[in-house]
Design an enzyme around this catalytic site. Sequence first.
Site: not given
Length: 306
Positions: A114-116, A98, A102, A112, A264-265
Amino acid sequence: MPAQAPSPFDTLAVKTWLLDLQARIVAALEAADGLPFRTDAWERPEGGGGISRLIEEGNVLERGGVNFSHVLGSQLPPSASAHRPELAGRRWEAMGVSLVLHPKNPYAPTVHMNVRCFVAMKDGEDPVWWFGGGMDLTPYYGFEDDARHFHATCKTALDPFGADLHPRFKAWCDTYFFLKHRNEPRGIGGLFFDDFSEGGFDHAFAMTKSVGDAFIAAYLPILERRKGIEYGERERDFQAYRRGRYVEFNLVYDRGTLFGLQSGGRTESILMSLPPVVKWRYDWHPEPGTPEAALYTGFLNARDWV
């Protein structure tokens, strides 16, 4: 919808590609900025960990982060099971890259990507897996050629996998990155997808790879064109005001942020997406006919850019 059949999910292949993607993107950004990214490896007490790559006060990037994470848990958090309640309570494993960038120059847009992937497991049942991700552009001063280039690159990445994907994923992006309480888009969109397992693992993984691999070509030419444009306090002030919308979306709506906090990251890595300088004003509107007003009239509305 997530795959329900016996899964050929290849964890090692996905993780290897994600780490390579992170390294390639960081190398390209370091070349564009001229300063190195900080590397911060971390472990998660419940299981897994990640590598955060971050730059602050660079020559070009005021703040930027490119994060890899591979985390495990014993029970899906509410943000992950809200749209698929049948998976509540399962063990899970998630991997992804991710990034949020800026730039300092207000004429260079925030971006932005993101790949997941996600796997939910339960004893005695086949794993349920899916991919998600996308990329979107958030300009402060709009340029038609930037918008067309970004969207055309997104379309090119998806075209080999089905003519229906780009219209679907562009529309999904326009809907997802929308601030309902402001009744306005966050930016000019791009593509967004989730719960994707169509065609089996090989097809779904190949499509996701195509999206991630397209990021450098989609964004770096725009950054190179805009990073040297002269600007003053007026442009910086408007940039800070519009960045407030970015913060509002990430903290109120963004699935990745909510999942990270609920599971809880690592807070530093999750909130690296927030811009370093932001302003809010009460009931402010740009003067008609100004470059700032042109963002609202010409760019912050869903349209076909390609």
